[in-house]
Design a protein around this motif. Sequence first.
Motif, short mmCIF file in Angstrom:
data_model
loop_
_atom_site.label_atom_id
_atom_site.label_comp_id
_atom_site.label_asym_id
_atom_site.label_seq_id
_atom_site.Cartn_x
_atom_site.Cartn_y
_atom_site.Cartn_z
N TYR A 213 -4.67 -7.25 -3.86
CA TYR A 213 -3.36 -7.05 -3.22
C TYR A 213 -3.40 -7.42 -1.74
O TYR A 213 -2.49 -7.07 -0.99
CB TYR A 213 -2.92 -5.58 -3.35
N SER A 214 -4.47 -8.08 -1.29
CA SER A 214 -4.56 -8.46 0.13
C SER A 214 -3.43 -9.41 0.47
O SER A 214 -2.80 -9.98 -0.43
CB SER A 214 -5.88 -9.16 0.42
N ALA A 215 -3.23 -9.62 1.76
CA ALA A 215 -2.04 -10.33 2.26
C ALA A 215 -1.78 -11.65 1.55
O ALA A 215 -0.64 -11.99 1.27
CB ALA A 215 -2.19 -10.54 3.75
N SER A 216 -2.82 -12.40 1.21
CA SER A 216 -2.61 -13.73 0.63
C SER A 216 -2.32 -13.68 -0.88
O SER A 216 -2.00 -14.70 -1.49
CB SER A 216 -3.85 -14.59 0.88
N SER A 217 -2.43 -12.50 -1.49
CA SER A 217 -2.24 -12.39 -2.94
C SER A 217 -0.76 -12.36 -3.31
O SER A 217 0.05 -11.74 -2.60
CB SER A 217 -2.92 -11.11 -3.44
N PRO A 218 -0.38 -12.97 -4.45
CA PRO A 218 1.02 -12.87 -4.89
C PRO A 218 1.40 -11.43 -5.25
O PRO A 218 2.59 -11.12 -5.39
CB PRO A 218 1.08 -13.78 -6.13
N MET A 219 0.39 -10.56 -5.42
CA MET A 219 0.66 -9.14 -5.74
C MET A 219 0.82 -8.28 -4.49
O MET A 219 1.05 -7.07 -4.59
CB MET A 219 -0.52 -8.57 -6.55
N ALA A 220 0.68 -8.89 -3.31
CA ALA A 220 0.66 -8.09 -2.07
C ALA A 220 1.88 -7.18 -1.95
O ALA A 220 1.77 -6.06 -1.43
CB ALA A 220 0.56 -9.01 -0.86
N PHE A 221 3.03 -7.63 -2.44
CA PHE A 221 4.25 -6.83 -2.28
C PHE A 221 4.22 -5.55 -3.13
O PHE A 221 5.05 -4.67 -2.95
CB PHE A 221 5.49 -7.68 -2.64
N MET A 222 3.25 -5.46 -4.04
CA MET A 222 3.15 -4.26 -4.89
C MET A 222 2.19 -3.23 -4.32
O MET A 222 1.89 -2.23 -4.97
CB MET A 222 2.71 -4.66 -6.30
N GLU A 223 1.70 -3.49 -3.13
CA GLU A 223 0.68 -2.63 -2.52
C GLU A 223 1.35 -1.46 -1.77
O GLU A 223 1.98 -1.66 -0.74
CB GLU A 223 -0.16 -3.49 -1.56
N HIS A 224 1.20 -0.24 -2.31
CA HIS A 224 1.80 0.94 -1.67
C HIS A 224 0.74 2.03 -1.46
O HIS A 224 1.08 3.21 -1.37
CB HIS A 224 2.93 1.49 -2.54
N GLN A 225 -0.49 1.62 -1.42
CA GLN A 225 -1.61 2.57 -1.31
C GLN A 225 -2.10 2.60 0.14
O GLN A 225 -1.84 3.55 0.87
CB GLN A 225 -2.70 2.12 -2.29
N GLU A 226 -2.75 1.51 0.59
CA GLU A 226 -3.21 1.45 1.98
C GLU A 226 -2.03 1.50 2.93
O GLU A 226 -2.10 2.16 3.98
CB GLU A 226 -4.00 0.16 2.22
N SER A 227 -0.95 0.79 2.59
CA SER A 227 0.19 0.74 3.52
C SER A 227 0.80 2.13 3.69
O SER A 227 1.17 2.51 4.80
CB SER A 227 1.23 -0.27 3.05
N PHE A 228 0.86 2.90 2.62
CA PHE A 228 1.38 4.26 2.72
C PHE A 228 0.48 5.11 3.63
O PHE A 228 0.97 5.83 4.52
CB PHE A 228 1.49 4.91 1.33
N LEU A 229 -0.82 5.02 3.39
CA LEU A 229 -1.74 5.85 4.19
C LEU A 229 -1.69 5.46 5.67
O LEU A 229 -1.67 6.32 6.55
CB LEU A 229 -3.17 5.71 3.64
N LYS A 230 -1.65 4.14 5.93
CA LYS A 230 -1.58 3.70 7.34
C LYS A 230 -0.29 4.21 7.98
O LYS A 230 -0.29 4.66 9.13
CB LYS A 230 -1.64 2.17 7.43
N SER A 231 0.83 4.13 7.25
CA SER A 231 2.10 4.62 7.79
C SER A 231 2.02 6.11 8.09
O SER A 231 2.43 6.58 9.15
CB SER A 231 3.25 4.43 6.80
#
Length: 225
Positions: free
Chosen positions: A165-183
């Motif tokens: 799900y890293s930035a270059s992956s087409p799945m990146a928009f489904m990433e709500h794990q690290e982004s949630f924790l960072k927020s």
Amino acid sequence: MQLLHIDSSIMGAQSVSRQLTASAVARMKETTPGLAVVYRDLAAAPIPHLSPALQFAKLKTLHEMGVLHGDIGAMVAAAVQGGARVNPAAQAEYATTNVVLDEFLAADIIVLGAPMYNFGIPSQLKAWIDCLAAPGKTFKYGATGVEGLAGGKKVIIASSRGGVYSASSPMAFMEHQESFLKSFFGFIGITDITIVRAEGINMGPEQRQSALDAALAEVALLKAA
Ligand SMILES: Cc1cc2nc3c(=O)[nH]c(=O)nc-3n(C[C@H](O)[C@H](O)[C@H](O)COP(=O)(O)O)c2cc1C
């Protein structure tokens, strides 16, 4: 210095995030003389999820402390006057949430095992986060907006996920794990956040091994300060 070590994987000895947190804690101990470690396993001993009974126990306590105002204060006062009682089990759950919060507030370093489950974090880990979102203790609202009150801590997130799900992956928009924790940690004022990531864990044994090796190599370079 105090380190709080949190695991949340349900995968026991097979867990990738548990391997990473164990290794990160060992590294921190090695590099920080006198480091005290507190451990909490959210899968083995889940902490209470939010519920109406737990919320009432909390609000009634705040009402008794005289810190509850406005509509909610009036609502709780009316409920108490009307004879509403706190369920003893909920009172005990509320006490647990305060222990969890105090443990977090006392820590200088937090090593957090955070697997991706269904695109977000495990619900057990969300219940832990729910204990930390404490107005007046970890954040407050003022004239200029929100102010985080938990700054000065270091957070190391051991992230594991089956896909990529890293930035270059087409799945990146489904990433709500690290982004949630960072927020969340940003919201409460924490800016020192390091993510050690092993991803693509379910994409075959070779990818699993190389992701794990790369993450462990990053762990070996971690520094407490
Ligand atoms: C309940 C459950 C849900 C999962 N959901 C996802 C997911 O949404 N995306 C993904 O890439 N991997 C998913 N996985 C795979 C895990 O992220 C992967 O196995 C990772 O290693 C889990 O960390 P752990 O080994 O520390 O538990 C899921 C695994 C489980 C057990």
